[in-house]
Design a protein around this motif. Structure first.
Motif, PDB file in Angstrom:
ATOM      1  N   PRO A  99       0.816  -1.218   0.000  1.00  0.00           N
ATOM      2  CA  PRO A  99       0.000   0.000   0.000  1.00  0.00           C
ATOM      3  C   PRO A  99       0.849   1.267   0.000  1.00  0.00           C
ATOM      4  O   PRO A  99       2.030   1.243   0.340  1.00  0.00           O
ATOM      5  N   ASN A 100       0.233   2.384  -0.377  1.00  0.00           N
ATOM      6  CA  ASN A 100       0.874   3.688  -0.295  1.00  0.00           C
ATOM      7  C   ASN A 100       1.124   3.996   1.180  1.00  0.00           C
ATOM      8  O   ASN A 100       0.282   3.735   2.038  1.00  0.00           O
ATOM      9  N   LEU A 101       2.299   4.574   1.490  1.00  0.00           N
ATOM     10  CA  LEU A 101       2.684   4.790   2.879  1.00  0.00           C
ATOM     11  C   LEU A 101       2.614   6.249   3.322  1.00  0.00           C
ATOM     12  O   LEU A 101       3.135   6.586   4.390  1.00  0.00           O
ATOM     13  N   TRP A 102       1.971   7.112   2.547  1.00  0.00           N
ATOM     14  CA  TRP A 102       1.806   8.497   2.982  1.00  0.00           C
ATOM     15  C   TRP A 102       1.015   8.515   4.284  1.00  0.00           C
ATOM     16  O   TRP A 102      -0.009   7.843   4.405  1.00  0.00           O
ATOM     17  N   ASN A 103       1.497   9.226   5.263  1.00  0.00           N
ATOM     18  CA  ASN A 103       0.837   9.391   6.560  1.00  0.00           C
ATOM     19  C   ASN A 103       0.624   8.046   7.288  1.00  0.00           C
ATOM     20  O   ASN A 103      -0.389   7.841   7.949  1.00  0.00           O
ATOM     21  N   ILE A 104       1.610   7.145   7.190  1.00  0.00           N
ATOM     22  CA  ILE A 104       1.499   5.821   7.814  1.00  0.00           C
ATOM     23  C   ILE A 104       1.601   5.884   9.333  1.00  0.00           C
ATOM     24  O   ILE A 104       0.927   5.131  10.041  1.00  0.00           O
ATOM     25  N   VAL A 105       2.430   6.794   9.861  1.00  0.00           N
ATOM     26  CA  VAL A 105       2.640   6.861  11.310  1.00  0.00           C
ATOM     27  C   VAL A 105       1.375   7.399  11.975  1.00  0.00           C
ATOM     28  O   VAL A 105       0.951   8.514  11.731  1.00  0.00           O
ATOM     29  N   GLY A 106       0.749   6.579  12.787  1.00  0.00           N
ATOM     30  CA  GLY A 106      -0.482   6.950  13.478  1.00  0.00           C
ATOM     31  C   GLY A 106      -1.752   6.533  12.743  1.00  0.00           C
ATOM     32  O   GLY A 106      -2.847   6.639  13.279  1.00  0.00           O
ATOM     33  N   ARG A 107      -1.600   6.031  11.516  1.00  0.00           N
ATOM     34  CA  ARG A 107      -2.763   5.599  10.731  1.00  0.00           C
ATOM     35  C   ARG A 107      -3.205   4.202  11.176  1.00  0.00           C
ATOM     36  O   ARG A 107      -2.407   3.409  11.655  1.00  0.00           O
ATOM     37  N   ALA A 108      -4.468   3.918  10.992  1.00  0.00           N
ATOM     38  CA  ALA A 108      -4.997   2.595  11.331  1.00  0.00           C
ATOM     39  C   ALA A 108      -4.356   1.530  10.433  1.00  0.00           C
ATOM     40  O   ALA A 108      -4.164   1.756   9.237  1.00  0.00           O
ATOM     41  N   LYS A 109      -4.038   0.394  11.006  1.00  0.00           N
ATOM     42  CA  LYS A 109      -3.455  -0.717  10.239  1.00  0.00           C
ATOM     43  C   LYS A 109      -4.478  -1.230   9.231  1.00  0.00           C
ATOM     44  O   LYS A 109      -5.650  -1.361   9.545  1.00  0.00           O
ATOM     45  N   GLY A 110      -4.012  -1.520   8.026  1.00  0.00           N
ATOM     46  CA  GLY A 110      -4.881  -2.105   7.005  1.00  0.00           C
ATOM     47  C   GLY A 110      -5.997  -1.189   6.561  1.00  0.00           C
ATOM     48  O   GLY A 110      -7.105  -1.661   6.309  1.00  0.00           O
ATOM     49  N   PHE A 115      -6.695  -1.440  -1.307  1.00  0.00           N
ATOM     50  CA  PHE A 115      -5.587  -2.391  -1.190  1.00  0.00           C
ATOM     51  C   PHE A 115      -6.079  -3.656  -0.492  1.00  0.00           C
ATOM     52  O   PHE A 115      -6.747  -3.594   0.527  1.00  0.00           O
ATOM     53  N   ALA A 116      -5.729  -4.801  -1.053  1.00  0.00           N
ATOM     54  CA  ALA A 116      -6.160  -6.098  -0.502  1.00  0.00           C
ATOM     55  C   ALA A 116      -5.138  -6.573   0.529  1.00  0.00           C
ATOM     56  O   ALA A 116      -4.131  -7.180   0.191  1.00  0.00           O
ATOM     57  N   TYR A 117      -5.388  -6.284   1.787  1.00  0.00           N
ATOM     58  CA  TYR A 117      -4.495  -6.684   2.874  1.00  0.00           C
ATOM     59  C   TYR A 117      -4.669  -8.161   3.210  1.00  0.00           C
ATOM     60  O   TYR A 117      -5.718  -8.740   2.955  1.00  0.00           O
ATOM     61  N   SER A 118      -3.634  -8.718   3.830  1.00  0.00           N
ATOM     62  CA  SER A 118      -3.733 -10.105   4.313  1.00  0.00           C
ATOM     63  C   SER A 118      -4.696 -10.141   5.496  1.00  0.00           C
ATOM     64  O   SER A 118      -4.932  -9.131   6.162  1.00  0.00           O
ATOM     65  N   SER A 119      -5.230 -11.312   5.766  1.00  0.00           N
ATOM     66  CA  SER A 119      -6.147 -11.453   6.899  1.00  0.00           C
ATOM     67  C   SER A 119      -5.421 -11.160   8.212  1.00  0.00           C
ATOM     68  O   SER A 119      -6.016 -10.630   9.149  1.00  0.00           O
ATOM     69  N   GLY A 120      -4.137 -11.478   8.288  1.00  0.00           N
ATOM     70  CA  GLY A 120      -3.355 -11.193   9.489  1.00  0.00           C
ATOM     71  C   GLY A 120      -3.256  -9.702   9.761  1.00  0.00           C
ATOM     72  O   GLY A 120      -3.342  -9.265  10.912  1.00  0.00           O
ATOM     73  N   MET A 121      -3.090  -8.921   8.696  1.00  0.00           N
ATOM     74  CA  MET A 121      -2.989  -7.468   8.847  1.00  0.00           C
ATOM     75  C   MET A 121      -4.319  -6.873   9.284  1.00  0.00           C
ATOM     76  O   MET A 121      -4.372  -6.040  10.184  1.00  0.00           O
ATOM     77  N   LYS A 141       7.164 -10.831   9.392  1.00  0.00           N
ATOM     78  CA  LYS A 141       6.442 -12.095   9.564  1.00  0.00           C
ATOM     79  C   LYS A 141       6.268 -12.472  11.033  1.00  0.00           C
ATOM     80  O   LYS A 141       5.352 -13.200  11.389  1.00  0.00           O
ATOM     81  N   ASP A 142       7.151 -11.967  11.913  1.00  0.00           N
ATOM     82  CA  ASP A 142       6.992 -12.221  13.346  1.00  0.00           C
ATOM     83  C   ASP A 142       5.932 -11.310  13.952  1.00  0.00           C
ATOM     84  O   ASP A 142       5.243 -11.694  14.886  1.00  0.00           O
ATOM     85  N   PHE A 143       5.816 -10.081  13.434  1.00  0.00           N
ATOM     86  CA  PHE A 143       4.874  -9.123  14.005  1.00  0.00           C
ATOM     87  C   PHE A 143       3.440  -9.398  13.558  1.00  0.00           C
ATOM     88  O   PHE A 143       2.506  -9.302  14.342  1.00  0.00           O
ATOM     89  N   ILE A 144       3.270  -9.736  12.271  1.00  0.00           N
ATOM     90  CA  ILE A 144       1.928 -10.020  11.752  1.00  0.00           C
ATOM     91  C   ILE A 144       1.948 -11.397  11.107  1.00  0.00           C
ATOM     92  O   ILE A 144       2.564 -11.598  10.062  1.00  0.00           O
ATOM     93  N   ASP A 145       1.293 -12.323  11.753  1.00  0.00           N
ATOM     94  CA  ASP A 145       1.230 -13.694  11.272  1.00  0.00           C
ATOM     95  C   ASP A 145       0.469 -13.729   9.950  1.00  0.00           C
ATOM     96  O   ASP A 145      -0.639 -13.220   9.856  1.00  0.00           O
ATOM     97  N   GLY A 146       1.093 -14.286   8.926  1.00  0.00           N
ATOM     98  CA  GLY A 146       0.436 -14.413   7.632  1.00  0.00           C
ATOM     99  C   GLY A 146       0.503 -13.168   6.771  1.00  0.00           C
ATOM    100  O   GLY A 146      -0.252 -13.041   5.812  1.00  0.00           O
ATOM    101  N   THR A 147       1.421 -12.245   7.079  1.00  0.00           N
ATOM    102  CA  THR A 147       1.537 -11.044   6.260  1.00  0.00           C
ATOM    103  C   THR A 147       2.000 -11.407   4.855  1.00  0.00           C
ATOM    104  O   THR A 147       2.734 -12.370   4.656  1.00  0.00           O
ATOM    105  N   LYS A 148       1.550 -10.626   3.882  1.00  0.00           N
ATOM    106  CA  LYS A 148       1.965 -10.844   2.498  1.00  0.00           C
ATOM    107  C   LYS A 148       3.342 -10.230   2.236  1.00  0.00           C
ATOM    108  O   LYS A 148       3.956 -10.514   1.229  1.00  0.00           O
TER     109      LYS A 148
END
Length: 196
Positions: A99-110, A115-121, A141-148
């Motif tokens: 996904p685009n990472l503009w304004n990622i810090v403080g944004r909700a995950k997924g 953007f089609a996020y993984s179910s883990g995300m 992969k350790d932080f989010i199980d099943g991340t793409k």
């Protein structure tokens, strides 16, 4: 081929077998095989407790907050070049493999539209805090199980802090630094180049 030739071939074969087994038996007689009391070269094996002690030692360096206070946005931008194959950072930029990472810090995950996020995300929930970004960039992969995300991660704490500082700068209203960084850290106190 006459019988004399066949006899020579069979004799050569039998003589070879006799020599091989004879040498093998002779070496057992000459070199006595005995069990050593201890290894000649000791091999250190880390137990799970020792490994966790090493992990604790790794974490005893400067805190993420103190590194964020002195991290170079320019260094973070250089480190981020590894990520540009999969991510854009422009305001309103398109999604690529990631996904685009503009304004990622403080944004909700997924939460990037389209953007089609993984179910883990999507199951992780919450916002991208500094600590979450640090843990994700260390080993996704350790932080989010099943991340793409196939990125192996950034091992050095200072590199992760610089990358997060760069990502923080990609916002119209950057999220405040952690209180510890804003209040107690003098820029001369921590040199990010000496960490990890």
């Amino acid at each position: 081929m006459n019988s004399f030739e066949i006899n020579k071939i069979v004799m050569a074969f039998l003589l070879t077998i006799l020599v091989v087994f004879g040498i093998s038996g002779l070496t057992e007689i000459v070199y006595e095989d005995h069990e050593l009391e201890s290894n000649a070269y000791p091999i250190e094996v880390k137990t799970a407790a020792a490994a966790s002690d090493d992990d604790d030692e790794e974490e005893q360096g400067p805190t993420l907050a103190s590194l964020l206070a002195v991290s170079s946005v320019d260094k973070g931008e250089k480190i981020f070049k590894k990520c540009k194959a999969c991510h854009t950072v422009d305001n309103g930029g398109k999604n690529l493999v990631g996904p685009n990472l503009w304004n990622i810090v403080g944004r909700a995950k997924g939460s990037v539209e389209g953007f089609a996020y993984s179910s883990g995300m999507t199951a992780k929930g919450g916002d991208w805090s500094y600590e979450d970004l640090d843990a994700f960039l260390k080993k996704p992969k350790d932080f989010i199980d099943g991340t793409k995300m196939s990125f192996a991660g950034l091992k050095k704490t200072a590199d992760r802090a610089a990358t997060i500082a760069y990502l923080r700068s990609l916002s119209d209203a950057p999220m405040d630094l952690p209180a510890e960084a804003a209040e107690t850290v003098d820029a001369t106190e921590v040199d990010p180049a000496t960490v990890d």
